[in-house]
Scaffold this motif. Structure first.
Motif, PDB file in Angstrom:
ATOM      1  N   ARG A  30     -27.228  32.159  -8.887  1.00  0.00           N
ATOM      2  CA  ARG A  30     -26.438  32.664  -7.979  1.00  0.00           C
ATOM      3  C   ARG A  30     -25.193  31.270  -7.910  1.00  0.00           C
ATOM      4  O   ARG A  30     -24.049  31.096  -7.470  1.00  0.00           O
ATOM      5  CB  ARG A  30     -27.356  31.075  -6.254  1.00  0.00           C
ATOM      6  N   HIS A  31     -25.374  30.626  -8.296  1.00  0.00           N
ATOM      7  CA  HIS A  31     -24.567  29.251  -9.117  1.00  0.00           C
ATOM      8  C   HIS A  31     -23.243  29.380  -9.709  1.00  0.00           C
ATOM      9  O   HIS A  31     -22.552  29.394 -10.251  1.00  0.00           O
ATOM     10  CB  HIS A  31     -24.693  28.169  -9.406  1.00  0.00           C
ATOM     11  N   LEU A  32     -23.147  31.070 -11.129  1.00  0.00           N
ATOM     12  CA  LEU A  32     -22.239  31.184 -11.851  1.00  0.00           C
ATOM     13  C   LEU A  32     -21.829  32.193 -11.056  1.00  0.00           C
ATOM     14  O   LEU A  32     -22.075  32.924 -10.367  1.00  0.00           O
ATOM     15  CB  LEU A  32     -23.018  31.986 -12.753  1.00  0.00           C
ATOM     16  N   GLN A  33     -20.460  32.486 -11.977  1.00  0.00           N
ATOM     17  CA  GLN A  33     -20.190  33.510 -11.038  1.00  0.00           C
ATOM     18  C   GLN A  33     -19.459  35.038 -12.306  1.00  0.00           C
ATOM     19  O   GLN A  33     -20.063  34.298 -13.126  1.00  0.00           O
ATOM     20  CB  GLN A  33     -18.555  32.531 -11.713  1.00  0.00           C
ATOM     21  N   PRO A  34     -19.524  35.563 -11.872  1.00  0.00           N
ATOM     22  CA  PRO A  34     -20.026  36.755 -12.410  1.00  0.00           C
ATOM     23  C   PRO A  34     -18.667  37.344 -13.627  1.00  0.00           C
ATOM     24  O   PRO A  34     -16.950  36.826 -13.498  1.00  0.00           O
ATOM     25  CB  PRO A  34     -19.720  37.867 -11.850  1.00  0.00           C
ATOM     26  N   VAL A  35     -19.047  37.713 -14.821  1.00  0.00           N
ATOM     27  CA  VAL A  35     -18.114  37.284 -16.063  1.00  0.00           C
ATOM     28  C   VAL A  35     -17.121  39.069 -15.149  1.00  0.00           C
ATOM     29  O   VAL A  35     -17.856  40.181 -15.432  1.00  0.00           O
ATOM     30  CB  VAL A  35     -18.204  37.750 -17.456  1.00  0.00           C
ATOM     31  N   ARG A  36     -15.728  38.759 -15.464  1.00  0.00           N
ATOM     32  CA  ARG A  36     -15.044  40.455 -15.086  1.00  0.00           C
ATOM     33  C   ARG A  36     -14.697  41.399 -16.352  1.00  0.00           C
ATOM     34  O   ARG A  36     -14.898  40.733 -17.581  1.00  0.00           O
ATOM     35  CB  ARG A  36     -13.492  40.505 -14.877  1.00  0.00           C
ATOM     36  N   GLU A  37     -15.035  42.864 -16.127  1.00  0.00           N
ATOM     37  CA  GLU A  37     -14.447  43.581 -17.022  1.00  0.00           C
ATOM     38  C   GLU A  37     -14.044  43.547 -17.949  1.00  0.00           C
ATOM     39  O   GLU A  37     -12.956  43.204 -16.967  1.00  0.00           O
ATOM     40  CB  GLU A  37     -14.677  45.124 -16.702  1.00  0.00           C
ATOM     41  N   ARG A  38     -14.146  43.084 -19.282  1.00  0.00           N
ATOM     42  CA  ARG A  38     -12.779  43.090 -20.092  1.00  0.00           C
ATOM     43  C   ARG A  38     -12.161  44.510 -20.379  1.00  0.00           C
ATOM     44  O   ARG A  38     -13.017  45.153 -20.792  1.00  0.00           O
ATOM     45  CB  ARG A  38     -13.560  41.920 -21.269  1.00  0.00           C
ATOM     46  N   PRO A  39     -10.848  44.523 -20.672  1.00  0.00           N
ATOM     47  CA  PRO A  39     -10.638  45.876 -20.709  1.00  0.00           C
ATOM     48  C   PRO A  39     -11.094  46.190 -22.303  1.00  0.00           C
ATOM     49  O   PRO A  39     -11.006  45.420 -23.353  1.00  0.00           O
ATOM     50  CB  PRO A  39      -9.536  45.840 -21.059  1.00  0.00           C
ATOM     51  N   TRP A  40     -11.072  47.494 -23.326  1.00  0.00           N
ATOM     52  CA  TRP A  40     -11.122  47.869 -24.804  1.00  0.00           C
ATOM     53  C   TRP A  40      -9.789  48.514 -25.013  1.00  0.00           C
ATOM     54  O   TRP A  40      -9.964  49.421 -23.996  1.00  0.00           O
ATOM     55  CB  TRP A  40     -12.135  48.567 -24.749  1.00  0.00           C
ATOM     56  N   PRO A  41      -9.452  48.427 -25.761  1.00  0.00           N
ATOM     57  CA  PRO A  41      -9.587  47.427 -26.931  1.00  0.00           C
ATOM     58  C   PRO A  41      -8.698  46.470 -25.659  1.00  0.00           C
ATOM     59  O   PRO A  41      -8.252  46.319 -25.368  1.00  0.00           O
ATOM     60  CB  PRO A  41      -8.351  48.508 -27.498  1.00  0.00           C
TER      61      PRO A  41
END
Length: 69
Positions: A30-41
């Motif tokens: 609950r205390h963590l921010q979600p990691v946004r999708e990283r573009p590839w490449p």
């Protein structure tokens, strides 16, 4: 390098009774921010100019010559 607080957190995690792990994990998430999708490449891919010749196309020739010897 780890901080004293992080070291304490890791020690406390090891002390959580097994039956309480799911609840503790849920609370921590609950205390963590979600990691946004990283573009590839990534943007740095193909950042260097090339001559348009694939090294794979030259593999036999490079290996025959001793690959840089």
């Amino acid at each position: 390098m780890s901080s004293p607080e992080r070291d304490e957190l890791m020690r406390l995690v090891q002390e959580i009774p097994e039956d309480q792990v799911p609840d503790a994990l849920r609370e921590l998430r609950r205390h963590l921010q979600p990691v946004r999708e990283r573009p590839w490449p990534p943007a740095f891919f193909a950042s260097a100019p090339g001559d348009g010749v694939s090294i794979a196309e030259q593999a036999d020739e490079l290996l025959r010559e001793g690959f840089g010897r």
